[in-house]
Design an enzyme around this catalytic site. Structure first.
Site: not given
Lengths: 263, 206
Positions: B51, B137-139
């Site tokens: 993130q 993107s992710c966490g």
């Protein structure tokens, strides 16, 4: 054709090999099969043998290795095997899924990193349209890889660095600086950097490149560890941190190489 | 050696000292550029990361992003939204908890995997040149991002072992998830529509 069909034939033979006399057996067995026989079993068994052979030479003691290298018959045989494998791969090029070398990644712009490319990676590497390859290990470049470079007009730079382990202070700043100059030169790009596993020597060089991009050290180390895992070396990270970038920075400014472009 | 070091140190600490030699000593730059966690380029103008937040802005500026594919289940912070808005970065939210198109009324948890349809949605953005440069993107930049990249790699014709090796490189000490790999393996790559005229060059089959 089931998996066992494929496995049985060549593997059974391999198991029968006495490891000390492997080379001779391979030699005779590859000759005893008529070369005109264009059979997938035949090809496959040859590849298995080649793999076996490669494994053997690396695990042999240096004395044995020297003896083998002096033996002309063995050399010829190896060449033959190599040719066979190349032919096999060219045949299969369209059908096989692409196999990047282990630890392959794009670094920045047209700079790539990976472990030592193997013949199975050639069709993948072809897609990168490489201009050059920078190899960071001192050993001679293998025949098959060399042929691949020649066939595709790829320049080879070799800067042999010893990958010393324990007091790993041995990695030379001068060589890393030289390496960085080669890599950052747009004339050499697209360029692939590799050492043996693509972990330590390559990791140090990438770390230095990241410093030229002004990355925070924390993130540089994080990237280093990702690629070096599970064999991270604290000394490598220390090298990246303590490396004196004065000369490479001067070089970059003189040649207008900074900031590095992402595309 | 040690004497030199201490004098440099002393001069270093004492900013009022205007010794000309001092200027010749190279210092680490004042501005440290901080890429988001797990950042890595994937292909030309295609990047992956955890993130991103406002502390990454000097880095993100360099990428000239046009699109962020936001796979995290949480929304970005207000200041980051503002940053994207100001820089004309389009955020595509995929796989959010409050996604409008509920998948069979199924609620999403942050730890849930993506579904085939969310993966397809992400890939449909990735195969179009007009959206580039893209950041996925992710966490933490591990599993959800890894899922989409994994399916993209299959689309590129990589074999599954290589896909898995890359996925696991970014998953940290706890390793990869079998469920993610099953999802990658089972994903129907033919369900992604690619218009070769509009696709990025590296995706084109020769």
């Amino acid at each position: 054709m089931s998996m066992t069909d494929l496995n049985d034939d060549p593997f059974q033979m391999d198991e029968d090999f006495d490891s000390s006399s492997n080379k001779k057996l391979i030699y005779t067995s590859s000759n005893s099969i008529p070369p005109s026989q264009n059979d997938i079993h035949y090809m496959r068994s040859n590849i298995e043998q080649l793999k076996l052979e490669n494994n053997n030479t690396t695990t042999n003691t240096t004395e044995e290795e020297e003896k083998f290298e002096e033996d002309l018959d063995d050399k010829l045989d190896l060449n033959l095997q190599n040719k066979i494998q190349l032919e096999y791969e060219k045949q299969q090029l369209d059908n096989l899924p692409l196999t990047p070398p282990e630890n392959f990644a794009l670094v920045v712009g047209k700079i790539y990193r990976s472990s030592f490319p193997q013949p199975s990676n050639f069709s993948f590497l072809n897609k990168l349209n490489l201009n050059s390859i920078l190899c960071l290990i001192p050993e001679d470049y293998p025949i098959l890889q060399n042929e691949f470079l020649q066939d595709n007009n790829i320049k080879l730079f070799q800067l042999g660095m010893s990958g010393n382990k324990e007091p790993f202070v041995k990695i030379s700043s001068e060589l890393i600086t030289e390496a960085a100059k080669i890599v950052l030169n747009p004339k050499n790009q697209p360029i692939l950097i590799h050492c043996n596993r693509g972990k330590h020597r390559t990791g140090c060089l990438i770390g230095v490149i990241r410093r030229l991009q002004n990355w925070s050290l924390t993130i540089i180390f994080d990237e280093y560890r990702k690629f070096a895992s599970p064999k991270e070396r604290p000394m490598d990270q220390q090298f990246i941190e303590l490396y004196d970038d004065a000369e490479i920075k001067k070089h970059c400014h003189e040649n207008n190489l900074l900031p590095l472009k992402w595309d | 050696m040690s004497i030199d070091n201490t004098t440099i140190q002393d001069q270093d600490d004492n900013n009022t000292n205007t010794n000309k030699q001092l200027r010749k000593i190279s210092h680490p730059p004042a501005l440290r550029i901080i890429p988001p966690l797990n950042f890595c380029p994937v292909e030309k103008q295609l990047y992956r990361s955890g993130q991103p937040s406002i502390i990454n802005q000097s880095f993100l500026n360099e990428l000239n992003l046009k699109t962020i594919i936001w796979l995290a289940s949480e929304e970005p912070s207000d200041d980051f939204l503002e940053y994207c808005n100001y820089n004309d970065i389009n955020i595509e939210f995929i796989g959010m908890i409050n996604e409008f198109e509920y998948d069979q009324q199924r609620l999403q948890n942050p730890w849930d995997s993506l579904t085939d349809s969310t993966i397809r949605k992400a890939l449909q953005i990735i195969v179009q040149k007009k959206n580039y440069p893209i950041l996925i993107s992710c966490g933490m930049g591990r599993h959800r991002t890894g899922t989409v990249i994994g399916c993209l790699r299959r689309l590129q014709g990589w074999n599954l072992a290589s896909v898995s090796e890359e996925y696991r490189r970014f998953t940290g000490a706890r390793g990869g998830r079998i469920l993610v790999e099953l999802l990658i393996e089972g994903f129907d790559i033919n369900s992604v529509e690619i218009d070769l005229e509009k696709a990025p060059d590296w995706l084109k089959v020769d």
